[in-house]
Design an enzyme around this catalytic site. Structure first.
Site, short mmCIF file in Angstrom:
data_model
loop_
_atom_site.label_atom_id
_atom_site.label_comp_id
_atom_site.label_asym_id
_atom_site.label_seq_id
_atom_site.Cartn_x
_atom_site.Cartn_y
_atom_site.Cartn_z
N LYS A 38 0.85 -1.20 0.00
CA LYS A 38 0.00 0.00 0.00
C LYS A 38 0.89 1.25 0.00
CE LYS A 38 -4.00 1.92 2.52
NZ LYS A 38 -4.92 1.73 3.67
N SER A 113 -9.71 1.58 2.56
CA SER A 113 -8.87 2.32 1.65
C SER A 113 -7.79 1.49 0.96
CB SER A 113 -8.22 3.48 2.41
OG SER A 113 -7.37 3.01 3.44
N SER A 137 -9.92 -0.55 6.73
CA SER A 137 -9.31 -0.45 5.40
C SER A 137 -8.61 -1.69 4.86
CB SER A 137 -8.33 0.71 5.36
OG SER A 137 -9.06 1.90 5.21
N1 GLN Z 1 -13.28 4.15 5.91
C1 GLN Z 1 -12.58 4.52 7.11
C2 GLN Z 1 -12.13 5.95 7.03
O1 GLN Z 1 -12.35 6.55 6.03
C3 GLN Z 1 -11.44 3.58 7.34
C4 GLN Z 1 -10.21 3.96 6.66
C5 GLN Z 1 -9.04 3.17 7.06
O2 GLN Z 1 -9.14 2.15 7.74
N2 GLN Z 1 -7.85 3.69 6.72
O3 GLN Z 1 -11.56 6.49 7.95
#
Ligand code: GLN
Length: 432
Positions: A38, A113, A137
């Site tokens: 990532k 994400s 994410s």
């Molecule tokens: N969807 C969540 C957010 O927008 C989780 C994102 C994540 O785990 N980085 O914060």
């Protein structure tokens, strides 16, 4: 050096932001295994942008601890994967460099994400990848793309070199085609690192074991209630039925603190993000500001231009919540709600070994389907509790609804990552 690495960078899904032409690899537990990373995990000499225009051109001078560990075991770092900018999102549509498509259906999002990492695996480009999970994410894209993803217990994997979004919630974690892949990758990345003061001396040396006779599984009513698609709930209930056939017993339970979990999560993560992102000024990389202007004007201009809408929204929300006079009204209340989530899990885990439910309330959305931020945030309701409590949680594919993959989520006691892996493994072995 071992033989050819298995990497097919035929990227029809915009899963990668950068691919490495020559991926050096050596000998070890991951000798010659192609691993995708990532793009918020620092890789020495390989551009690392967090999918943000403000970091375009940034080439880290050092590796994240997990990257050193992967290399020491012979892994080939084959590229950096697309994501929601700085990890802020649930679909990978918030990337500054275009969305990633879901390999199971390219009209849909891969989740986020860590959507690029999930699509790289689901699209057959790699078998393993690293993601990060602040509020779901890793598990959300794993569920949406039909792969496996583990959010480790907080402190089990070093965050050194992970470009911070929300330090108190996030963990780097393994994603893979199978539970065995995820377990193997976890074995390489877990353990103490003196560069991360929150890291714990809890290495992971585990071979998945499918024996779950006598296991007690808590089933929280909130995971099958309002907002959860009935067909998705049904697929997950059937999957839990398979675990019962394997000798597990289920116990109904309740997590009343979930009523405030999402609010606690979004206050906490935006506060931490507003502080973490203050350092990005576009001076050394990203769009160069016009320094003939005053510092204030130049800083404002660069940040308005180079950050995406969602990132700007969260910086403003977090800055507001932390501003003088409001701290007690938002941040400290969120911490109380967070403690209540922890207390609920502790109470339930006194009686059961793991907690199971759906990973996501629905299957993958269509691209551009969710336009208002609130309905997007609501999709995180089933994943944020584990981050607030710091406990391990895995998502394993458990069937389909509308022809799209559904994820079964297994949460465990703090530092019992091995157990959630075993339960996922037992399920996977049973259905294959
Ligand atoms: N969807 C969540 C957010 O927008 C989780 C994102 C994540 O785990 N980085 O914060």
């Amino acid at each position: 050096m071992s033989g050819e690495i298995s990497f097919s960078p035929n990227d029809k899904y915009n899963a990668f932001l950068t691919t490495c032409k020559k991926a050096p690899h050596g000998s070890g537990k991951l000798a010659g295994v192609a691993v995708a990373i990532k793009d918020n995990i620092s890789t020495k000499d390989i551009e690392t942008t967090c999918a943000s225009k403000i970091l375009k051109g940034y080439v880290p001078p050092y590796n994240a601890h997990v990257i050193d560990l992967l290399k020491a075991e012979g892994a080939a770092i084959v590229g950096k994967t697309n994501m929601d900018e700085f990890g802020m999102g649930t679909t990978t549509e918030n990337s500054g460099f275009g969305p990633t498509l879901n390999p199971c259906d390219t009209t849909r999002v891969p989740g986020g994400s860590s959507g690029g990492s999930a699509a790289a695996i689901a699209g057959g480009m790699v078998t393993m990848a690293l993601g990060s999970d602040t509020g779901g994410s890793i598990r959300c894209p794993a569920a949406f793309c039909g792969i496996v993803g583990l959010k480790p217990s907080y402190g089990r994997v070093s965050r050194y070199g992970l470009i911070a979004y929300s330090n108190s919630l996030e963990q780097i974690g393994p994603m893979g085609k199978t539970v065995a892949d995820v377990s193997k990758l976890m074995g390489v990345i877990a353990g103490y690192d003196r560069h991360d003061s929150t890291s714990r001396d809890k290495p992971y040396n585990h071979t998945p074991n499918a024996e779950i006779k006598g296991l007690k599984i808590g089933i929280p009513q909130e995971f099958f209630g309002e907002g959860v698609n009935p067909q998705v709930a049904d697929v997950v209930r059937k999957a839990i039925g398979r675990l019962e056939e394997l000798g597990a017993t289920t116990v109904p339970c309740s997590i009343p603190s979930m009523e405030y979990a999402l609010a606690a999560y979004y206050v906490t993560c935006t506060c931490e993000a507003s502080s973490n992102l203050a350092r990005f000024d576009g001076v050394r990389y990203g769009p160069a500001p016009d320094w003939r202007k005053s510092w204030h004007d130049a800083y404002q201009e660069v940040r308005s231009e180079a950050f995406g809408t969602e990132v700007r929204r969260r910086i403003m929300l977090g800055t507001f919540a932390l501003s003088s006079g409001y701290y007690g009204r938002y941040y400290s209340k969120a911490q109380v709600a967070r403690e209540n989530v922890r207390a609920d899990f502790n109470r339930i885990f006194a009686d059961v070994d793991v907690i199971a439910g759906p990973t996501m309330p629905t299957v993958a959305f269509k691209l551009k389907e969710k336009s208002d931020p609130l309905s997007m945030y609501l999709a995180d309701i089933l994943t944020v509790p584990a981050n607030l409590a710091g406990i391990p949680s895995i998502s394993v594919p458990c069937g389909t609804s509308e022809g799209m993959p559904v994820g079964l989520q297994i949460m465990g006691r703090m530092f019992e990552d091995e157990r959630v892996v075993d339960v996922a493994y037992a399920y996977e072995q049973e259905v294959n």
